[in-house]
Design a protein around this motif. Structure first.
Motif, mmCIF file in Angstrom:
data_model
loop_
_atom_site.group_PDB
_atom_site.id
_atom_site.type_symbol
_atom_site.label_atom_id
_atom_site.label_comp_id
_atom_site.label_asym_id
_atom_site.label_seq_id
_atom_site.Cartn_x
_atom_site.Cartn_y
_atom_site.Cartn_z
ATOM 1 N N ARG A 1 -8.067 -1.451 -6.768
ATOM 2 C CA ARG A 1 -8.274 -0.064 -6.322
ATOM 3 C C ARG A 1 -6.965 0.710 -6.486
ATOM 4 N NH1 ARG A 1 -9.800 -0.817 -1.008
ATOM 5 N NH2 ARG A 1 -12.042 -0.752 -1.285
ATOM 6 N N TRP A 2 -7.026 1.888 -7.031
ATOM 7 C CA TRP A 2 -5.840 2.741 -7.159
ATOM 8 C C TRP A 2 -6.329 4.170 -7.381
ATOM 9 C CZ3 TRP A 2 -4.281 5.508 -11.638
ATOM 10 C CH2 TRP A 2 -5.134 5.337 -12.735
ATOM 11 N N ASN A 3 -5.427 5.107 -7.316
ATOM 12 C CA ASN A 3 -5.831 6.486 -7.529
ATOM 13 C C ASN A 3 -4.702 7.352 -8.065
ATOM 14 O OD1 ASN A 3 -7.021 9.084 -7.259
ATOM 15 N ND2 ASN A 3 -8.459 8.234 -5.783
ATOM 16 N N CYS A 4 -3.617 7.489 -7.271
ATOM 17 C CA CYS A 4 -2.614 8.507 -7.641
ATOM 18 C C CYS A 4 -1.488 7.974 -8.525
ATOM 19 C CB CYS A 4 -2.001 9.102 -6.382
ATOM 20 S SG CYS A 4 -0.967 7.933 -5.466
ATOM 21 N N LYS A 5 -1.182 6.701 -8.397
ATOM 22 C CA LYS A 5 -0.027 6.074 -9.074
ATOM 23 C C LYS A 5 1.282 6.812 -8.751
ATOM 24 C CE LYS A 5 0.996 3.663 -13.326
ATOM 25 N NZ LYS A 5 2.262 4.325 -13.686
ATOM 26 N N ALA A 6 1.343 7.335 -7.557
ATOM 27 C CA ALA A 6 2.539 8.073 -7.149
ATOM 28 C C ALA A 6 2.900 7.782 -5.691
ATOM 29 C CB ALA A 6 2.304 9.565 -7.339
ATOM 30 N N GLY A 7 2.338 6.714 -5.121
ATOM 31 C CA GLY A 7 2.687 6.344 -3.751
ATOM 32 C C GLY A 7 2.185 7.297 -2.694
ATOM 33 N N LYS A 8 1.134 8.028 -3.007
ATOM 34 C CA LYS A 8 0.685 9.028 -2.033
ATOM 35 C C LYS A 8 -0.773 8.894 -1.592
ATOM 36 C CE LYS A 8 4.399 11.025 -1.145
ATOM 37 N NZ LYS A 8 5.015 10.183 -0.145
ATOM 38 N N CYS A 9 -1.597 8.123 -2.329
ATOM 39 C CA CYS A 9 -3.011 8.044 -1.924
ATOM 40 C C CYS A 9 -3.278 6.859 -1.014
ATOM 41 C CB CYS A 9 -3.927 7.990 -3.143
ATOM 42 S SG CYS A 9 -3.890 6.403 -4.006
ATOM 43 N N GLY A 10 -2.403 5.845 -1.048
ATOM 44 C CA GLY A 10 -2.574 4.674 -0.190
ATOM 45 C C GLY A 10 -3.652 3.710 -0.648
ATOM 46 N N SER A 11 -4.121 3.830 -1.899
ATOM 47 C CA SER A 11 -5.246 2.994 -2.359
ATOM 48 C C SER A 11 -4.828 1.636 -2.904
ATOM 49 C CB SER A 11 -6.002 3.704 -3.492
ATOM 50 O OG SER A 11 -6.363 4.990 -3.120
ATOM 51 N N CYS A 12 -3.641 1.537 -3.469
ATOM 52 C CA CYS A 12 -3.307 0.368 -4.297
ATOM 53 C C CYS A 12 -2.609 -0.733 -3.508
ATOM 54 C CB CYS A 12 -2.446 0.804 -5.475
ATOM 55 S SG CYS A 12 -0.812 1.374 -4.937
ATOM 56 N N SER A 13 -2.865 -0.819 -2.200
ATOM 57 C CA SER A 13 -2.228 -1.835 -1.362
ATOM 58 C C SER A 13 -2.684 -3.234 -1.765
ATOM 59 C CB SER A 13 -2.610 -1.596 0.100
ATOM 60 O OG SER A 13 -2.197 -0.323 0.505
ATOM 61 N N VAL B 1 4.103 -2.847 -10.949
ATOM 62 C CA VAL B 1 3.071 -3.896 -10.957
ATOM 63 C C VAL B 1 1.706 -3.321 -11.367
ATOM 64 C CG1 VAL B 1 1.794 -5.488 -9.450
ATOM 65 C CG2 VAL B 1 4.296 -5.401 -9.351
ATOM 66 N N LEU B 2 1.402 -2.118 -10.911
ATOM 67 C CA LEU B 2 0.093 -1.535 -11.261
ATOM 68 C C LEU B 2 -0.037 -1.329 -12.775
ATOM 69 C CD1 LEU B 2 -2.620 -0.483 -10.185
ATOM 70 C CD2 LEU B 2 -1.561 1.765 -9.910
ATOM 71 N N ASP B 3 1.063 -0.984 -13.459
ATOM 72 C CA ASP B 3 1.017 -0.852 -14.929
ATOM 73 C C ASP B 3 0.592 -2.175 -15.557
ATOM 74 O OD1 ASP B 3 1.988 1.825 -15.308
ATOM 75 O OD2 ASP B 3 3.982 1.120 -14.756
ATOM 76 N N ARG C 1 2.436 -4.596 -0.177
ATOM 77 C CA ARG C 1 3.138 -3.499 -0.852
ATOM 78 C C ARG C 1 2.161 -2.609 -1.594
ATOM 79 N NH1 ARG C 1 8.662 -5.945 -3.198
ATOM 80 N NH2 ARG C 1 9.048 -3.727 -3.200
ATOM 81 N N LEU C 2 2.639 -1.417 -1.960
ATOM 82 C CA LEU C 2 1.883 -0.562 -2.871
ATOM 83 C C LEU C 2 2.215 -1.034 -4.287
ATOM 84 C CD1 LEU C 2 2.575 3.037 -1.442
ATOM 85 C CD2 LEU C 2 0.576 1.586 -1.024
ATOM 86 N N SER C 3 1.187 -1.360 -5.080
ATOM 87 C CA SER C 3 1.481 -1.895 -6.420
ATOM 88 C C SER C 3 2.033 -0.808 -7.343
ATOM 89 C CB SER C 3 0.238 -2.527 -7.031
ATOM 90 O OG SER C 3 -0.809 -1.611 -7.101
ATOM 91 N N CYS C 4 1.731 0.457 -7.042
ATOM 92 C CA CYS C 4 2.239 1.526 -7.912
ATOM 93 C C CYS C 4 3.687 1.869 -7.622
ATOM 94 C CB CYS C 4 1.372 2.776 -7.797
ATOM 95 S SG CYS C 4 1.613 3.715 -6.284
ATOM 96 N N MET C 5 4.225 1.324 -6.534
ATOM 97 C CA MET C 5 5.622 1.622 -6.180
ATOM 98 C C MET C 5 6.489 0.366 -6.257
ATOM 99 S SD MET C 5 5.487 4.808 -5.742
ATOM 100 C CE MET C 5 7.003 5.326 -4.960
HETATM 101 FE FE1 FES Z 1 -1.898 5.897 -4.899
HETATM 102 FE FE2 FES Z 1 -0.554 3.616 -5.280
HETATM 103 S S1 FES Z 1 -2.129 4.447 -6.500
HETATM 104 S S2 FES Z 1 -0.464 4.957 -3.575
#
Ligand code: FES
Ligand code: SF4
Ligand code: F3S
Length: 249
Positions: A50-62, A32-34, A70-74
């Motif tokens: 808001r987003w940062n890592c795009k790897a499910g690890k920063c917790g920003s893209c909720s 979804v983030l893409d 959900r996390l949009s990057c996951m």
């Molecule tokens: Fe970091 Fe989704 S962008 S958890």
């Protein structure tokens, strides 16, 4: 070559807003983030997210996707049907700043209120010793990425703004549980503190927090329920109560 898919995104700010429809290209393997990034590059350059890592690890893209936190990057686009409209809205429990970005400072206030790890004064850093079993026991809680999806979904504050002052929420209950398991955290009785200051009693174990946790932390079963049980033991079992008076650390 991707396919065109229907998207509906909440646009607005603290004064209000509404859902807007877009048709956007989606390629195989995208999340979804893409798609949000593609919209920012095409039809909606001012869309805030808001987003940062795009790897499910920063917790920003909720955010909330088809009503689920959900996390949009996951969240893979392949989880939706081809023609299904994907609706994306900001986290509902926190005030909107703009579009998909919410003000999550409530959680930072609760983090500040939680007493910090406090080892005994006569043990210097470097002299801390822990059994591997103690390290492993709290490891699950240390996986938290502070996405605040659990905080967002908990009905105690989601549906009752007035509870926010007295309720720290599931993310901080597992922080309390983690410190409670720490053999060197000597100063605060974490269970009593969670009950009297963090609003542990408001939790009626609906487990919605556990369901949405992207780190699969068993927030309720391994964090909240054991703390609740021990608080109840201490309060109502006279022998446990007596033992806690005599053998208090
Ligand atoms: Fe970091 Fe989704 S962008 S958890
Ligand atoms: Fe997110 Fe899970 Fe941490 Fe809650 S406990 S903030 S859902 S990672
Ligand atoms: Fe809320 Fe989780 Fe308890 S959703 S009510 S903190 S089990």
């Amino acid at each position: 070559m991707g396919t065109k898919r229907p998207f509906r995104i909440w646009r607005g700010d603290e004064n209000g807003g509404d859902l807007q429809d877009y048709t956007v290209e989606v390629n195989e393997g995208e999340v979804v983030l893409d798609v949000i990034h593609r919209l920012q590059a095409t039809d909606a350059p001012d869309l805030a997210c808001r987003w940062n890592c795009k790897a499910g690890k920063c917790g920003s893209c909720s955010m909330e996707i088809n009503g689920k936190p959900r996390l949009s990057c996951m969240t893979r686009m392949s989880t939706f049907e081809e023609g299904e409209t994907v609706t994306v809205t900001p986290l509902r429990t926190f005030p909107v700043i703009r579009d998909l970005v919410t003000d999550v400072s409530f959680n930072y206030e609760k983090a500040r209120e939680t007493p910090a790890f406090a080892p005994p004064a006569d043990v210097a850093p470097g002299d801390y010793r822990m059994q591997q079993v103690d390290v492993e026991r709290s490891q699950e809680f240390r996986k938290c990425i502070e996405c605040f999806l659990c905080q967002n979904v908990c009905h105690v504050i989601r549906d009752h703004e007035e509870n926010k002052q007295a309720f720290s929420g599931p993310r901080f209950f597992i922080r309390a549980a983690e410190l409670d398991m720490h053999p060197l955290d000597a100063k605060t009785d974490r269970k009593e503190y969670a009950q009297s200051e963090m609003g542990l009693g408001f939790c009626n174990i609906t487990k919605c927090c556990t369901e949405v946790c992207p780190e699969h932390i068993k927030i309720t079963d391994n964090g909240i329920i054991p703390m609740k049980e021990r608080v109840v033991d201490r309060r109502y079992d006279p022998l446990v109560w007596l033992g806690s008076k005599i053998f208090r650390r």
